[in-house]
Design a protein around this motif. Structure first.
Motif, PDB file in Angstrom:
ATOM      1  N   VAL A  56      13.795 -32.574 -35.123  1.00 31.28           N
ATOM      2  CA  VAL A  56      13.049 -31.317 -35.244  1.00 31.28           C
ATOM      3  C   VAL A  56      11.567 -31.659 -35.287  1.00 31.28           C
ATOM      4  O   VAL A  56      11.157 -32.581 -35.982  1.00 31.28           O
ATOM      5  N   TYR A  57      10.773 -30.906 -34.542  1.00 28.46           N
ATOM      6  CA  TYR A  57       9.326 -31.156 -34.540  1.00 28.46           C
ATOM      7  C   TYR A  57       8.734 -30.586 -35.827  1.00 28.46           C
ATOM      8  O   TYR A  57       8.373 -29.410 -35.896  1.00 28.46           O
ATOM      9  N   ASN A  58       8.616 -31.428 -36.817  1.00 26.48           N
ATOM     10  CA  ASN A  58       8.084 -30.942 -38.082  1.00 26.48           C
ATOM     11  C   ASN A  58       6.781 -31.607 -38.496  1.00 26.48           C
ATOM     12  O   ASN A  58       6.309 -31.427 -39.614  1.00 26.48           O
ATOM     13  N   PHE A  59       6.191 -32.391 -37.582  1.00 26.40           N
ATOM     14  CA  PHE A  59       4.856 -32.938 -37.813  1.00 26.40           C
ATOM     15  C   PHE A  59       4.010 -32.631 -36.597  1.00 26.40           C
ATOM     16  O   PHE A  59       4.438 -32.889 -35.465  1.00 26.40           O
ATOM     17  N   TRP A  60       2.812 -32.108 -36.855  1.00 26.37           N
ATOM     18  CA  TRP A  60       1.955 -31.634 -35.767  1.00 26.37           C
ATOM     19  C   TRP A  60       0.534 -32.158 -35.945  1.00 26.37           C
ATOM     20  O   TRP A  60       0.050 -32.308 -37.067  1.00 26.37           O
ATOM     21  N   GLY A  61      -0.117 -32.384 -34.826  1.00 23.36           N
ATOM     22  CA  GLY A  61      -1.529 -32.723 -34.853  1.00 23.36           C
ATOM     23  C   GLY A  61      -2.379 -31.477 -34.939  1.00 23.36           C
ATOM     24  O   GLY A  61      -1.873 -30.354 -34.964  1.00 23.36           O
ATOM     25  N   GLN A  62      -3.691 -31.692 -34.948  1.00 19.50           N
ATOM     26  CA  GLN A  62      -4.614 -30.584 -35.090  1.00 19.50           C
ATOM     27  C   GLN A  62      -4.946 -29.908 -33.762  1.00 19.50           C
ATOM     28  O   GLN A  62      -5.518 -28.823 -33.724  1.00 19.50           O
ATOM     29  N   GLY A  63      -4.600 -30.557 -32.673  1.00 16.75           N
ATOM     30  CA  GLY A  63      -4.812 -29.985 -31.353  1.00 16.75           C
ATOM     31  C   GLY A  63      -6.091 -30.449 -30.693  1.00 16.75           C
ATOM     32  O   GLY A  63      -7.052 -30.841 -31.360  1.00 16.75           O
ATOM     33  N   THR A  64      -6.092 -30.432 -29.379  1.00 19.51           N
ATOM     34  CA  THR A  64      -7.283 -30.754 -28.594  1.00 19.51           C
ATOM     35  C   THR A  64      -7.402 -29.732 -27.467  1.00 19.51           C
ATOM     36  O   THR A  64      -6.412 -29.390 -26.825  1.00 19.51           O
ATOM     37  N   GLN A  65      -8.611 -29.240 -27.263  1.00 20.55           N
ATOM     38  CA  GLN A  65      -8.832 -28.169 -26.294  1.00 20.55           C
ATOM     39  C   GLN A  65      -8.920 -28.734 -24.878  1.00 20.55           C
ATOM     40  O   GLN A  65      -9.667 -29.689 -24.622  1.00 20.55           O
ATOM     41  N   VAL A  66      -8.186 -28.112 -23.982  1.00 22.71           N
ATOM     42  CA  VAL A  66      -8.291 -28.403 -22.550  1.00 22.71           C
ATOM     43  C   VAL A  66      -8.713 -27.111 -21.854  1.00 22.71           C
ATOM     44  O   VAL A  66      -8.046 -26.083 -22.003  1.00 22.71           O
ATOM     45  N   THR A  67      -9.810 -27.181 -21.130  1.00 24.09           N
ATOM     46  CA  THR A  67     -10.310 -26.023 -20.404  1.00 24.09           C
ATOM     47  C   THR A  67     -10.446 -26.387 -18.937  1.00 24.09           C
ATOM     48  O   THR A  67     -11.117 -27.375 -18.603  1.00 24.09           O
ATOM     49  N   VAL A  68      -9.797 -25.614 -18.083  1.00 21.36           N
ATOM     50  CA  VAL A  68      -9.827 -25.863 -16.652  1.00 21.36           C
ATOM     51  C   VAL A  68     -10.576 -24.708 -15.987  1.00 21.36           C
ATOM     52  O   VAL A  68     -10.157 -23.553 -16.071  1.00 21.36           O
ATOM     53  N   SER A  69     -11.677 -25.035 -15.358  1.00 20.77           N
ATOM     54  CA  SER A  69     -12.485 -24.006 -14.704  1.00 20.77           C
ATOM     55  C   SER A  69     -12.067 -23.841 -13.248  1.00 20.77           C
ATOM     56  O   SER A  69     -11.667 -24.803 -12.592  1.00 20.77           O
ATOM     57  N   SER A  70     -12.189 -22.636 -12.765  1.00 19.66           N
ATOM     58  CA  SER A  70     -11.778 -22.363 -11.381  1.00 19.66           C
ATOM     59  C   SER A  70     -12.938 -22.546 -10.418  1.00 19.66           C
ATOM     60  O   SER A  70     -14.074 -22.749 -10.806  1.00 19.66           O
ATOM     61  N   HIS A 107      -2.488 -34.113 -14.016  1.00 22.82           N
ATOM     62  CA  HIS A 107      -3.123 -34.082 -12.695  1.00 22.82           C
ATOM     63  C   HIS A 107      -3.039 -32.675 -12.120  1.00 22.82           C
ATOM     64  O   HIS A 107      -2.266 -31.846 -12.585  1.00 22.82           O
ATOM     65  N   SER A 108      -3.834 -32.448 -11.075  1.00 23.11           N
ATOM     66  CA  SER A 108      -3.807 -31.151 -10.369  1.00 23.11           C
ATOM     67  C   SER A 108      -3.892 -29.988 -11.351  1.00 23.11           C
ATOM     68  O   SER A 108      -3.129 -29.020 -11.264  1.00 23.11           O
ATOM     69  N   LEU A 109      -4.820 -30.085 -12.261  1.00 27.50           N
ATOM     70  CA  LEU A 109      -4.940 -29.065 -13.298  1.00 27.50           C
ATOM     71  C   LEU A 109      -5.318 -27.715 -12.719  1.00 27.50           C
ATOM     72  O   LEU A 109      -6.066 -27.627 -11.731  1.00 27.50           O
ATOM     73  N   LYS A 110      -4.779 -26.689 -13.346  1.00 24.43           N
ATOM     74  CA  LYS A 110      -5.001 -25.309 -12.922  1.00 24.43           C
ATOM     75  C   LYS A 110      -5.646 -24.537 -14.070  1.00 24.43           C
ATOM     76  O   LYS A 110      -5.472 -24.901 -15.236  1.00 24.43           O
ATOM     77  N   PRO A 111      -6.348 -23.461 -13.761  1.00 26.56           N
ATOM     78  CA  PRO A 111      -6.927 -22.655 -14.858  1.00 26.56           C
ATOM     79  C   PRO A 111      -5.885 -22.209 -15.875  1.00 26.56           C
ATOM     80  O   PRO A 111      -6.193 -22.110 -17.070  1.00 26.56           O
ATOM     81  N   GLU A 112      -4.671 -21.969 -15.421  1.00 29.44           N
ATOM     82  CA  GLU A 112      -3.621 -21.536 -16.352  1.00 29.44           C
ATOM     83  C   GLU A 112      -3.141 -22.648 -17.279  1.00 29.44           C
ATOM     84  O   GLU A 112      -2.351 -22.400 -18.185  1.00 29.44           O
ATOM     85  N   ASP A 113      -3.605 -23.861 -17.064  1.00 28.40           N
ATOM     86  CA  ASP A 113      -3.315 -24.954 -17.999  1.00 28.40           C
ATOM     87  C   ASP A 113      -4.270 -24.948 -19.197  1.00 28.40           C
ATOM     88  O   ASP A 113      -4.094 -25.725 -20.136  1.00 28.40           O
ATOM     89  N   THR A 114      -5.263 -24.088 -19.155  1.00 26.11           N
ATOM     90  CA  THR A 114      -6.211 -23.998 -20.261  1.00 26.11           C
ATOM     91  C   THR A 114      -5.495 -23.604 -21.543  1.00 26.11           C
ATOM     92  O   THR A 114      -4.774 -22.601 -21.585  1.00 26.11           O
ATOM     93  N   ALA A 115      -5.666 -24.417 -22.578  1.00 23.40           N
ATOM     94  CA  ALA A 115      -4.971 -24.190 -23.853  1.00 23.40           C
ATOM     95  C   ALA A 115      -5.413 -25.246 -24.847  1.00 23.40           C
ATOM     96  O   ALA A 115      -6.065 -26.235 -24.484  1.00 23.40           O
ATOM     97  N   VAL A 116      -5.017 -25.042 -26.083  1.00 27.21           N
ATOM     98  CA  VAL A 116      -5.076 -26.112 -27.074  1.00 27.21           C
ATOM     99  C   VAL A 116      -3.766 -26.870 -26.974  1.00 27.21           C
ATOM    100  O   VAL A 116      -2.688 -26.269 -27.016  1.00 27.21           O
ATOM    101  N   TYR A 117      -3.884 -28.177 -26.813  1.00 27.49           N
ATOM    102  CA  TYR A 117      -2.707 -29.028 -26.660  1.00 27.49           C
ATOM    103  C   TYR A 117      -2.436 -29.752 -27.976  1.00 27.49           C
ATOM    104  O   TYR A 117      -3.340 -30.349 -28.568  1.00 27.49           O
ATOM    105  N   TYR A 118      -1.174 -29.712 -28.387  1.00 31.02           N
ATOM    106  CA  TYR A 118      -0.750 -30.320 -29.633  1.00 31.02           C
ATOM    107  C   TYR A 118       0.319 -31.374 -29.368  1.00 31.02           C
ATOM    108  O   TYR A 118       1.207 -31.148 -28.542  1.00 31.02           O
ATOM    109  N   CYS A 119       0.252 -32.467 -30.082  1.00 30.94           N
ATOM    110  CA  CYS A 119       1.395 -33.366 -30.065  1.00 30.94           C
ATOM    111  C   CYS A 119       2.194 -33.146 -31.343  1.00 30.94           C
ATOM    112  O   CYS A 119       1.668 -32.661 -32.348  1.00 30.94           O
ATOM    113  N   ALA A 120       3.456 -33.479 -31.256  1.00 28.67           N
ATOM    114  CA  ALA A 120       4.356 -33.263 -32.381  1.00 28.67           C
ATOM    115  C   ALA A 120       5.360 -34.399 -32.452  1.00 28.67           C
ATOM    116  O   ALA A 120       5.742 -34.969 -31.428  1.00 28.67           O
ATOM    117  N   ALA A 121       5.789 -34.695 -33.658  1.00 30.02           N
ATOM    118  CA  ALA A 121       6.768 -35.746 -33.908  1.00 30.02           C
ATOM    119  C   ALA A 121       8.051 -35.147 -34.448  1.00 30.02           C
ATOM    120  O   ALA A 121       8.026 -34.215 -35.252  1.00 30.02           O
TER     121      ALA A 121
END
Length: 117
Positions: A103-117, A84-98
């Motif tokens: 130890v986080y040794n399994f990773w997803g491929q990522g999903t892009q989040v883009t927050v426009s100002s 919630h309350s997303l900011k432009p600085e939250d723009t990134a590729v978001y990854y989940c990990a197991a």
């Protein structure tokens, strides 16, 4: 082996909300700690949030506390990140990990989040 697939990213205006999902393969999902990380262009990957195996404990980066919520549904082998309350600085590729063994040794491929100002 754990396979992770993120979804739910997209383009949103500042102040908006998104919910990311991460679907995991395998029968042992409930025994894994799970986390969300993100990587912005030109920056290193950073921790966002983590959740314990049964969801009774969560931790957050200071930058997202009070705005993001991590949760999980072990019956669906899925972890979520409500933002919630997303900011432009939250723009990134978001990854989940197991973290099956802490130890986080399994990773997803990522999903892009883009927050426009």
């Amino acid at each position: 082996q754990v396979q992770l697939v993120e979804s739910g990213g997209g383009l949103v205006q500042a102040g908006g909300s998104l919910r990311l999902s991460c679907a995991a393969s395998g029968r042992a999902f409930a025994s894994y700690g799970m986390g969300w990380f993100r990587q912005a262009p030109g920056k290193e990957r950073e921790f966002v949030a983590a959740i314990s195996q049964i969801g009774d404990a969560t931790t957050y980066a200071d930058s997202v506390k009070g705005r993001f919520t991590i949760s999980r549904d072990n019956a669906k082998n899925t972890v979520y990140l409500q933002m919630h309350s997303l900011k432009p600085e939250d723009t990134a590729v978001y990854y989940c990990a197991a973290a099956p063994s802490g130890v986080y040794n399994f990773w997803g491929q990522g999903t892009q989040v883009t927050v426009s100002s």
